[in-house]
Design a protein around this motif. Sequence first.
Motif, PDB file in Angstrom:
ATOM      1  N   LEU A  40      14.256   5.470 -26.423  1.00  0.00           N
ATOM      2  CA  LEU A  40      14.640   5.808 -27.802  1.00  0.00           C
ATOM      3  C   LEU A  40      15.960   6.573 -27.819  1.00  0.00           C
ATOM      4  CD1 LEU A  40      11.601   7.301 -29.786  1.00  0.00           C
ATOM      5  CD2 LEU A  40      12.663   5.052 -30.081  1.00  0.00           C
ATOM      6  N   MET A  41      16.255   7.243 -26.720  1.00  0.00           N
ATOM      7  CA  MET A  41      17.407   8.154 -26.693  1.00  0.00           C
ATOM      8  C   MET A  41      18.730   7.404 -26.761  1.00  0.00           C
ATOM      9  SD  MET A  41      16.241  11.044 -23.944  1.00  0.00           S
ATOM     10  CE  MET A  41      14.935  12.225 -24.364  1.00  0.00           C
ATOM     11  N   ASP A  42      19.666   7.962 -27.519  1.00  0.00           N
ATOM     12  CA  ASP A  42      20.964   7.295 -27.682  1.00  0.00           C
ATOM     13  C   ASP A  42      21.786   7.293 -26.393  1.00  0.00           C
ATOM     14  OD1 ASP A  42      21.550   9.998 -27.663  1.00  0.00           O
ATOM     15  OD2 ASP A  42      22.591  10.028 -29.596  1.00  0.00           O
ATOM     16  N   ILE A  43      21.357   8.064 -25.398  1.00  0.00           N
ATOM     17  CA  ILE A  43      22.068   8.090 -24.114  1.00  0.00           C
ATOM     18  C   ILE A  43      21.416   7.172 -23.077  1.00  0.00           C
ATOM     19  CG2 ILE A  43      23.176  10.365 -24.284  1.00  0.00           C
ATOM     20  CD1 ILE A  43      19.837   9.978 -22.543  1.00  0.00           C
ATOM     21  N   ALA A  44      20.314   6.513 -23.440  1.00  0.00           N
ATOM     22  CA  ALA A  44      19.569   5.711 -22.458  1.00  0.00           C
ATOM     23  C   ALA A  44      20.330   4.443 -22.090  1.00  0.00           C
ATOM     24  CB  ALA A  44      18.198   5.356 -23.008  1.00  0.00           C
ATOM     25  N   GLU A  45      20.221   4.041 -20.826  1.00  0.00           N
ATOM     26  CA  GLU A  45      20.840   2.782 -20.385  1.00  0.00           C
ATOM     27  C   GLU A  45      20.109   1.594 -20.988  1.00  0.00           C
ATOM     28  OE1 GLU A  45      21.456   2.103 -16.141  1.00  0.00           O
ATOM     29  OE2 GLU A  45      22.087   4.199 -15.995  1.00  0.00           O
ATOM     30  N   CYS A  46      18.783   1.692 -21.054  1.00  0.00           N
ATOM     31  CA  CYS A  46      18.003   0.616 -21.688  1.00  0.00           C
ATOM     32  C   CYS A  46      17.472   1.172 -22.998  1.00  0.00           C
ATOM     33  CB  CYS A  46      16.867   0.166 -20.782  1.00  0.00           C
ATOM     34  SG  CYS A  46      15.628   1.416 -20.436  1.00  0.00           S
ATOM     35  N   LYS A  47      17.787   0.498 -24.082  1.00  0.00           N
ATOM     36  CA  LYS A  47      17.387   1.008 -25.391  1.00  0.00           C
ATOM     37  C   LYS A  47      16.323   0.128 -26.022  1.00  0.00           C
ATOM     38  CE  LYS A  47      21.513   3.598 -26.549  1.00  0.00           C
ATOM     39  NZ  LYS A  47      22.319   3.075 -25.423  1.00  0.00           N
ATOM     40  N   GLY A  48      15.400   0.768 -26.713  1.00  0.00           N
ATOM     41  CA  GLY A  48      14.338   0.047 -27.401  1.00  0.00           C
ATOM     42  C   GLY A  48      13.276   1.025 -27.847  1.00  0.00           C
ATOM     43  N   THR A  49      12.217   0.479 -28.419  1.00  0.00           N
ATOM     44  CA  THR A  49      11.080   1.312 -28.817  1.00  0.00           C
ATOM     45  C   THR A  49       9.993   1.159 -27.763  1.00  0.00           C
ATOM     46  OG1 THR A  49      11.611   0.897 -31.122  1.00  0.00           O
ATOM     47  CG2 THR A  49       9.414   1.767 -30.650  1.00  0.00           C
ATOM     48  N   PRO A  50       9.671   2.232 -27.054  1.00  0.00           N
ATOM     49  CA  PRO A  50       8.631   2.122 -26.023  1.00  0.00           C
ATOM     50  C   PRO A  50       7.260   1.885 -26.653  1.00  0.00           C
ATOM     51  CG  PRO A  50       9.787   4.245 -25.902  1.00  0.00           C
ATOM     52  CD  PRO A  50      10.216   3.590 -27.160  1.00  0.00           C
ATOM     53  N   ILE A  51       6.499   0.948 -26.088  1.00  0.00           N
ATOM     54  CA  ILE A  51       5.130   0.735 -26.571  1.00  0.00           C
ATOM     55  C   ILE A  51       4.097   0.999 -25.471  1.00  0.00           C
ATOM     56  CG2 ILE A  51       5.855  -0.852 -28.396  1.00  0.00           C
ATOM     57  CD1 ILE A  51       4.811  -3.170 -26.685  1.00  0.00           C
ATOM     58  N   LEU A  52       4.579   1.114 -24.225  1.00  0.00           N
ATOM     59  CA  LEU A  52       3.732   1.437 -23.077  1.00  0.00           C
ATOM     60  C   LEU A  52       4.622   2.124 -22.054  1.00  0.00           C
ATOM     61  CD1 LEU A  52       1.127   0.959 -21.235  1.00  0.00           C
ATOM     62  CD2 LEU A  52       2.242  -1.153 -20.522  1.00  0.00           C
ATOM     63  N   GLY A  53       4.130   3.186 -21.434  1.00  0.00           N
ATOM     64  CA  GLY A  53       4.917   3.862 -20.409  1.00  0.00           C
ATOM     65  C   GLY A  53       4.027   4.432 -19.335  1.00  0.00           C
ATOM     66  N   ILE A  54       4.573   4.514 -18.125  1.00  0.00           N
ATOM     67  CA  ILE A  54       3.859   5.193 -17.036  1.00  0.00           C
ATOM     68  C   ILE A  54       4.729   6.311 -16.473  1.00  0.00           C
ATOM     69  CG2 ILE A  54       4.594   3.466 -15.308  1.00  0.00           C
ATOM     70  CD1 ILE A  54       1.941   4.093 -13.814  1.00  0.00           C
ATOM     71  N   ASP A  55       4.122   7.458 -16.371  1.00  0.00           N
ATOM     72  CA  ASP A  55       4.760   8.652 -15.819  1.00  0.00           C
ATOM     73  C   ASP A  55       4.745   8.531 -14.299  1.00  0.00           C
ATOM     74  OD1 ASP A  55       5.463  11.236 -15.050  1.00  0.00           O
ATOM     75  OD2 ASP A  55       4.112  12.215 -16.479  1.00  0.00           O
ATOM     76  N   VAL A  56       5.918   8.493 -13.667  1.00  0.00           N
ATOM     77  CA  VAL A  56       5.937   8.438 -12.199  1.00  0.00           C
ATOM     78  C   VAL A  56       6.476   9.731 -11.586  1.00  0.00           C
ATOM     79  CG1 VAL A  56       5.926   5.920 -12.065  1.00  0.00           C
ATOM     80  CG2 VAL A  56       8.115   7.113 -12.094  1.00  0.00           C
ATOM     81  N   TRP A  57       6.433  10.823 -12.346  1.00  0.00           N
ATOM     82  CA  TRP A  57       6.652  12.139 -11.734  1.00  0.00           C
ATOM     83  C   TRP A  57       5.514  12.386 -10.743  1.00  0.00           C
ATOM     84  CZ3 TRP A  57       9.596  16.747 -13.691  1.00  0.00           C
ATOM     85  CH2 TRP A  57      10.619  16.365 -14.573  1.00  0.00           C
ATOM     86  N   GLU A  58       5.809  13.082  -9.652  1.00  0.00           N
ATOM     87  CA  GLU A  58       4.736  13.351  -8.685  1.00  0.00           C
ATOM     88  C   GLU A  58       3.583  14.129  -9.314  1.00  0.00           C
ATOM     89  OE1 GLU A  58       6.433  15.111  -5.175  1.00  0.00           O
ATOM     90  OE2 GLU A  58       6.857  13.149  -4.303  1.00  0.00           O
ATOM     91  N   HIS A  59       3.866  14.954 -10.334  1.00  0.00           N
ATOM     92  CA  HIS A  59       2.779  15.725 -10.945  1.00  0.00           C
ATOM     93  C   HIS A  59       1.734  14.813 -11.593  1.00  0.00           C
ATOM     94  CE1 HIS A  59       5.321  16.138 -14.905  1.00  0.00           C
ATOM     95  NE2 HIS A  59       4.412  15.219 -15.094  1.00  0.00           N
TER      96      HIS A  59
END
Length: 202
Positions: free
Chosen positions: A149-168
């Motif tokens: 969603l961010m205007d600085i993102a390399e890939c732009k769009g509306t996220p509908i599914l995401g996975i957190d890959v932070w080690e936490h």
Amino acid sequence: MAFELPALAYAHAALEPHIDARTMEIHHGKHHQAYVTNLNNAIAGTDAEKMSIEDICKNISKFPVAVRNNGGGHYNHTMFWTIMAPNAGGAPTGDLAAAMDKAFGNFEEFKKQFAAAAATRFGSGWAWLCVKDDKSLCVCSTPNQDNPLMDIAECKGTPILGIDVWEHAYYLHYQNRRPDYVGAFWNVINWKQVAENYKKAL
Ligand code: MN
């Protein structure tokens, strides 16, 4: 109106054995809470207090880095909790399944691309399924707590599914085995919610 930590719709242990209770407890109660607290501190007394988290993300280049990191953290995790559910998994149906076939060929090919995006994101970040401006679907990943969603993102769009890959998100149970965590994630995806996100994004 300050941002608040959203309640989980299920118990911490509800996603076991795929995601363990202790990870959920710390991830939601400590990590997400810290993003909310730090976001509220970063926007205190500014116009951003009157903005939605989506609008903050869409205009993120105008804000200090603390808003980018913590606002992204709040948006990303708020979505993350809702696109998982106990007794979930399987495959999408209906319009979302058709759009996936169109964009990726078939569901298995989508899974391959999504898992690769999650596996190859170096360091901390997220992998996403997004609806682009032309309404088609794409897979991409973002670093840290950025999102498409961010205007600085390399890939732009509306996220509908995401996975957190932070080690936490996986280290307590999976240690360094990120691919095993990504593999287990398919068992907890709430496709009903993803389909609703898709409909809203169109
Ligand atoms: Mn996280």
